[in-house]
Design a protein around this motif. Sequence first.
Motif, PDB file in Angstrom:
ATOM      1  N   SER A  40       1.541   3.503 -17.896  1.00 33.08           N
ATOM      2  CA  SER A  40       2.386   3.750 -19.065  1.00 33.08           C
ATOM      3  C   SER A  40       3.777   3.152 -18.848  1.00 33.08           C
ATOM      4  CB  SER A  40       2.515   5.259 -19.298  1.00 33.08           C
ATOM      5  OG  SER A  40       3.307   5.847 -18.268  1.00 33.08           O
ATOM      6  N   PRO A  41       4.590   3.098 -19.894  1.00 31.79           N
ATOM      7  CA  PRO A  41       5.964   2.617 -19.706  1.00 31.79           C
ATOM      8  C   PRO A  41       6.729   3.415 -18.646  1.00 31.79           C
ATOM      9  CG  PRO A  41       5.432   2.621 -22.034  1.00 31.79           C
ATOM     10  CD  PRO A  41       4.281   3.304 -21.326  1.00 31.79           C
ATOM     11  N   LEU A  42       6.577   4.742 -18.643  1.00 29.96           N
ATOM     12  CA  LEU A  42       7.258   5.543 -17.630  1.00 29.96           C
ATOM     13  C   LEU A  42       6.702   5.255 -16.241  1.00 29.96           C
ATOM     14  CD1 LEU A  42       9.313   7.643 -16.812  1.00 29.96           C
ATOM     15  CD2 LEU A  42       7.636   9.422 -17.397  1.00 29.96           C
ATOM     16  N   GLY A  43       5.394   5.035 -16.147  1.00 33.06           N
ATOM     17  CA  GLY A  43       4.796   4.668 -14.867  1.00 33.06           C
ATOM     18  C   GLY A  43       5.327   3.333 -14.368  1.00 33.06           C
TER      19      GLY A  43
ATOM     20  N   ASN B 164       3.278  14.355 -11.582  1.00 31.78           N
ATOM     21  CA  ASN B 164       4.093  14.511 -12.791  1.00 31.78           C
ATOM     22  C   ASN B 164       3.310  14.250 -14.075  1.00 31.78           C
ATOM     23  OD1 ASN B 164       7.049  14.982 -11.885  1.00 31.78           O
ATOM     24  ND2 ASN B 164       6.216  13.473 -10.468  1.00 31.78           N
ATOM     25  N   SER B 165       1.991  14.171 -13.974  1.00 32.76           N
ATOM     26  CA  SER B 165       1.116  13.928 -15.135  1.00 32.76           C
ATOM     27  C   SER B 165       1.545  12.703 -15.930  1.00 32.76           C
ATOM     28  CB  SER B 165       1.081  15.168 -16.045  1.00 32.76           C
ATOM     29  OG  SER B 165       0.589  16.279 -15.339  1.00 32.76           O
ATOM     30  N   VAL B 166       1.797  11.626 -15.213  1.00 32.24           N
ATOM     31  CA  VAL B 166       2.221  10.365 -15.823  1.00 32.24           C
ATOM     32  C   VAL B 166       1.126   9.325 -15.594  1.00 32.24           C
ATOM     33  CG1 VAL B 166       3.900   8.479 -15.682  1.00 32.24           C
ATOM     34  CG2 VAL B 166       4.671  10.849 -15.503  1.00 32.24           C
ATOM     35  N   ASP B 167       0.737   8.624 -16.644  1.00 31.05           N
ATOM     36  CA  ASP B 167      -0.212   7.522 -16.504  1.00 31.05           C
ATOM     37  C   ASP B 167       0.507   6.394 -15.764  1.00 31.05           C
ATOM     38  OD1 ASP B 167      -1.890   5.320 -16.763  1.00 31.05           O
ATOM     39  OD2 ASP B 167      -2.118   5.508 -18.932  1.00 31.05           O
TER      40      ASP B 167
ATOM     41  N   ASN C  44       0.824  -1.207   0.000  1.00 36.56           N
ATOM     42  CA  ASN C  44       0.000   0.000   0.000  1.00 36.56           C
ATOM     43  C   ASN C  44       0.856   1.254   0.000  1.00 36.56           C
ATOM     44  OD1 ASN C  44      -2.443  -1.374  -0.085  1.00 36.56           O
ATOM     45  ND2 ASN C  44      -2.682  -1.400   2.133  1.00 36.56           N
ATOM     46  N   THR C  45       1.948   1.243   0.738  1.00 36.74           N
ATOM     47  CA  THR C  45       2.856   2.390   0.771  1.00 36.74           C
ATOM     48  C   THR C  45       3.457   2.634  -0.606  1.00 36.74           C
ATOM     49  OG1 THR C  45       3.376   2.067   3.103  1.00 36.74           O
ATOM     50  CG2 THR C  45       4.979   3.307   1.802  1.00 36.74           C
ATOM     51  N   ILE C  46       3.927   1.572  -1.241  1.00 36.06           N
ATOM     52  CA  ILE C  46       4.519   1.683  -2.579  1.00 36.06           C
ATOM     53  C   ILE C  46       3.462   2.153  -3.583  1.00 36.06           C
ATOM     54  CG2 ILE C  46       5.597   0.392  -4.465  1.00 36.06           C
ATOM     55  CD1 ILE C  46       6.802  -1.426  -2.174  1.00 36.06           C
ATOM     56  N   ARG C  47       2.276   1.573  -3.545  1.00 37.21           N
ATOM     57  CA  ARG C  47       1.198   1.967  -4.457  1.00 37.21           C
ATOM     58  C   ARG C  47       0.831   3.435  -4.275  1.00 37.21           C
ATOM     59  NH1 ARG C  47      -4.043   0.059  -2.484  1.00 37.21           N
ATOM     60  NH2 ARG C  47      -3.683   1.927  -1.244  1.00 37.21           N
ATOM     61  N   ASP C  48       0.656   3.841  -3.023  1.00 36.11           N
ATOM     62  CA  ASP C  48       0.277   5.233  -2.752  1.00 36.11           C
ATOM     63  C   ASP C  48       1.346   6.211  -3.222  1.00 36.11           C
ATOM     64  OD1 ASP C  48      -2.046   4.209  -1.647  1.00 36.11           O
ATOM     65  OD2 ASP C  48      -1.419   4.543   0.435  1.00 36.11           O
ATOM     66  N   ALA C  49       2.615   5.867  -2.977  1.00 34.12           N
ATOM     67  CA  ALA C  49       3.718   6.730  -3.424  1.00 34.12           C
ATOM     68  C   ALA C  49       3.752   6.797  -4.946  1.00 34.12           C
ATOM     69  CB  ALA C  49       5.045   6.218  -2.874  1.00 34.12           C
ATOM     70  N   HIS C  50       3.562   5.654  -5.587  1.00 37.71           N
ATOM     71  CA  HIS C  50       3.572   5.588  -7.049  1.00 37.71           C
ATOM     72  C   HIS C  50       2.456   6.441  -7.641  1.00 37.71           C
ATOM     73  CE1 HIS C  50       2.557   3.384 -10.916  1.00 37.71           C
ATOM     74  NE2 HIS C  50       3.775   3.842 -11.130  1.00 37.71           N
ATOM     75  N   LEU C  51       1.253   6.286  -7.123  1.00 40.52           N
ATOM     76  CA  LEU C  51       0.121   7.052  -7.638  1.00 40.52           C
ATOM     77  C   LEU C  51       0.306   8.548  -7.382  1.00 40.52           C
ATOM     78  CD1 LEU C  51      -2.852   4.701  -6.696  1.00 40.52           C
ATOM     79  CD2 LEU C  51      -1.802   5.040  -8.950  1.00 40.52           C
ATOM     80  N   ALA C  52       0.840   8.894  -6.224  1.00 39.64           N
ATOM     81  CA  ALA C  52       1.076  10.310  -5.911  1.00 39.64           C
ATOM     82  C   ALA C  52       2.112  10.909  -6.850  1.00 39.64           C
ATOM     83  CB  ALA C  52       1.512  10.471  -4.452  1.00 39.64           C
ATOM     84  N   TRP C  53       3.213  10.185  -7.087  1.00 40.21           N
ATOM     85  CA  TRP C  53       4.256  10.689  -7.980  1.00 40.21           C
ATOM     86  C   TRP C  53       3.709  10.827  -9.400  1.00 40.21           C
ATOM     87  CZ3 TRP C  53       6.661   9.294 -12.466  1.00 40.21           C
ATOM     88  CH2 TRP C  53       7.788  10.030 -12.807  1.00 40.21           C
ATOM     89  N   CYS C  54       2.981   9.823  -9.859  1.00 41.21           N
ATOM     90  CA  CYS C  54       2.423   9.879 -11.210  1.00 41.21           C
ATOM     91  C   CYS C  54       1.463  11.056 -11.354  1.00 41.21           C
ATOM     92  CB  CYS C  54       1.725   8.560 -11.549  1.00 41.21           C
ATOM     93  SG  CYS C  54       2.861   7.189 -11.865  1.00 41.21           S
ATOM     94  N   ALA C  55       0.607  11.277 -10.375  1.00 41.46           N
ATOM     95  CA  ALA C  55      -0.336  12.391 -10.436  1.00 41.46           C
ATOM     96  C   ALA C  55       0.402  13.728 -10.451  1.00 41.46           C
ATOM     97  CB  ALA C  55      -1.301  12.327  -9.259  1.00 41.46           C
TER      98      ALA C  55
END
Length: 86
Positions: free
Chosen positions: A30-33, A24-27, A11-22
């Motif tokens: 996506s490959p970058l995501g 930085n306007s990254v899907d 959950n920590t990794i998912r939340d951090a990932h979604l926050a960073w993507c949001a």
Amino acid sequence: MSTIFNVDQLNTIRDAHLAWCAANSVDPKSPLGGEAVGIMLKAFGADCHRADDLIGALDRHMDERGRHVQLGSSAIPTDQSSSIDK
């Protein structure tokens, strides 16, 4: 690095990932995501266990990667002797 994560860690990794993507306007899908979450997983294995630490590690990685890119530079020359010209 353990390859087994508990629910709280995931959950920590998912939340951090979604926050960073949001931020930085990254899907996230996506490959970058995908690259971003991979870097976060490596950072988690290197003792970055809080979302802020994971985001910071990813930001540092992206900054370092960006230092190797020089926008506006000339194209890399290639040796393409065309057989049409001959």
